[in-house]
Design an enzyme around this catalytic site. Structure first.
Site, mmCIF file in Angstrom:
data_model
loop_
_atom_site.group_PDB
_atom_site.id
_atom_site.type_symbol
_atom_site.label_atom_id
_atom_site.label_comp_id
_atom_site.label_asym_id
_atom_site.label_seq_id
_atom_site.Cartn_x
_atom_site.Cartn_y
_atom_site.Cartn_z
ATOM 1 N N LYS A 115 0.833 -1.217 0.000
ATOM 2 C CA LYS A 115 0.000 0.000 0.000
ATOM 3 C C LYS A 115 0.859 1.255 0.000
ATOM 4 C CE LYS A 115 -4.372 -1.815 0.924
ATOM 5 N NZ LYS A 115 -5.713 -1.780 1.419
ATOM 6 N N LYS A 197 -4.145 -10.993 -7.254
ATOM 7 C CA LYS A 197 -5.454 -11.294 -6.672
ATOM 8 C C LYS A 197 -6.521 -10.311 -7.157
ATOM 9 C CE LYS A 197 -5.916 -8.782 -2.395
ATOM 10 N NZ LYS A 197 -6.784 -8.614 -1.297
ATOM 11 N N LYS A 200 -10.665 -5.001 -5.028
ATOM 12 C CA LYS A 200 -11.623 -3.939 -5.319
ATOM 13 C C LYS A 200 -10.942 -2.632 -5.680
ATOM 14 C CE LYS A 200 -13.110 -4.087 -0.493
ATOM 15 N NZ LYS A 200 -12.159 -3.400 0.360
#
Ligand code: ATP
Ligand code: LTN
Length: 334
Positions: A115, A197, A200
């Site tokens: 992140k 993966k 969203k």
């Protein structure tokens, strides 16, 4: 363990539109576990602000997520479904646990590394201590199990380490939680890049099936899914695209991998992709209908938000008071 019953905690961030990965990896398992445990399902809005959010959008998404929990089959009378920010004990325990977590441990967290690489303009302290807040979420409810996708295992391991460290210092304060991974669907991959993966926050919407996608969109995305060129439906390490579609098909139909291979023996990718699309639609359509019904019932949702926040606060404060006493904070005068 809470009041003699095993307890379960899990949560999701209100950071985007939920994907089929979130559903198959997490939500679907939640529904199967809710008879056995005292369950707490949280919309972790405090975790969400570790990445900059538009306030109106966050509020809207948090409500949509909470409604989706119910639409997916969680009965709010039997499961405690609530917003993290409505229960102040999360932030309070998180502070205390910060003082029992080492920077060396946080430095190893891969989600932080990923992140912070993605949001280089906002590498804030919250993003760094995010796993400690997650530990507080889990430990507040003396959780025995935590159903998550495999990407969260590292955070769960840290939670266990911090809980054991605390218990070694102060006696049996926390239940040591175990991760619960579903048999299939623990890691659903992107339809456009099956090595990554399904997420969203992926910029390419064709890589993910969103829970609110309509039938045509779902079928189109499945037809366009990246696969190899040998046209055989086999579950194999060197066929990541097909392997992912088999995982999705088996998680949505309940068939084993072998049964899927048998069903499509001699058939081509075109037929298989269409069948995968249809299987997804048959799972998502009822969920979407229920979601639309629920959003129309504002009074019901508001009432359950209030009641469940009170229930969660009651249990969370019980653990928090115990912890505060153990670390030496002065007693409250009543
Ligand atoms: P983001 O892209 O914002 O990081 P995300 O899609 O990874 O979000 P989270 O809110 O972090 O979703 O995860 C919610 C739950 O869904 C977690 O239990 C996580 O393990 C699970 N999950 C997320 N993506 C997948 C996936 N592709 N396959 C299986 N489980 C998943
Ligand atoms: N970190 C998780 C969301 C999350 C969570 C939790 C999951 C926050 N607190 C407690 C299980 C238990 C994520 O990013 N998916």
């Amino acid at each position: 363990m809470l009041d003699g019953k095993k307890s379960l905690f899990s949560g999701m961030q209100a950071t985007g539109n939920l994907t089929l990965g979130n559903y198959l990896g997490a939500l679907k398992n939640w529904v199967t576990l809710n008879e056995e445990y005292e369950c707490f399902y949280c919309v972790v809005d405090e975790h969400s602000i570790t990445v900059r959010q538009d306030p109106a959008e966050l509020r809207k998404r948090a409500r949509a997520l909470l409604t989706l929990y119910i639409a997916a089959g969680l009965d709010p009378k039997k499961n405690c479904i609530y917003y993290q920010s409505h229960v102040s004990a999360h932030a309070e325990l998180s502070w205390i646990l910060n003082c029992y977590t080492y920077m060396g441990e946080l430095n190893r967290m891969t989600q932080f590394k990923d992140k912070s690489a993605k949001h280089t303009d906002n590498i804030n302290a919250g993003l760094y201590t995010y796993p400690v807040l997650m530990a507080a979420d889990i430990l507040l409810f003396q959780s025995d199990v935590v159903p998550v996708g495999s990407d969260q295992l590292q955070h769960l391991e840290l939670t266990r380490d911090v809980a054991m460290r605390f218990n070694n210092l102060y006696g049996d304060v926390f239940t040591i939680p175990e991760a619960y991974l579903g048999k299939v669907g623990a890691r659903i991959m992107s339809l456009q890049d099956p090595e990554k993966k399904m997420s969203k926050s992926d910029e390419n919407p064709n890589g993910s099936i969103y829970l609110m996608d309509d039938t045509d969109t779902i079928i189109r995305k499945c037809k366009r899914a990246v696969t190899d060129s040998d046209n055989q439906i086999l579950y194999s390490e060197d066929k990541p695209g097909i392997r992912n579609l088999i995982d999705i098909y088996s998680a949505t139909t309940g068939l084993s991998k072998e049964e899927v291979e048998k069903e499509f023996d001699g058939k081509g990718y075109g037929d298989f992709k269409l069948a995968v699309g249809e299987a997804i639609v048959s799972v998502l359509k009822p969920l979407q209908d229920r979601y639309n019904e629920l959003t129309a019932d504002k009074v019901f949702i508001d009432q359950m938000i209030k009641e469940n926040a009170e229930k969660a606060s009651y249990y969370a404060n019980k653990t928090l008071r115990k912890v505060q006493k153990k670390v030496g904070f002065p007693e409250r005068i009543r």
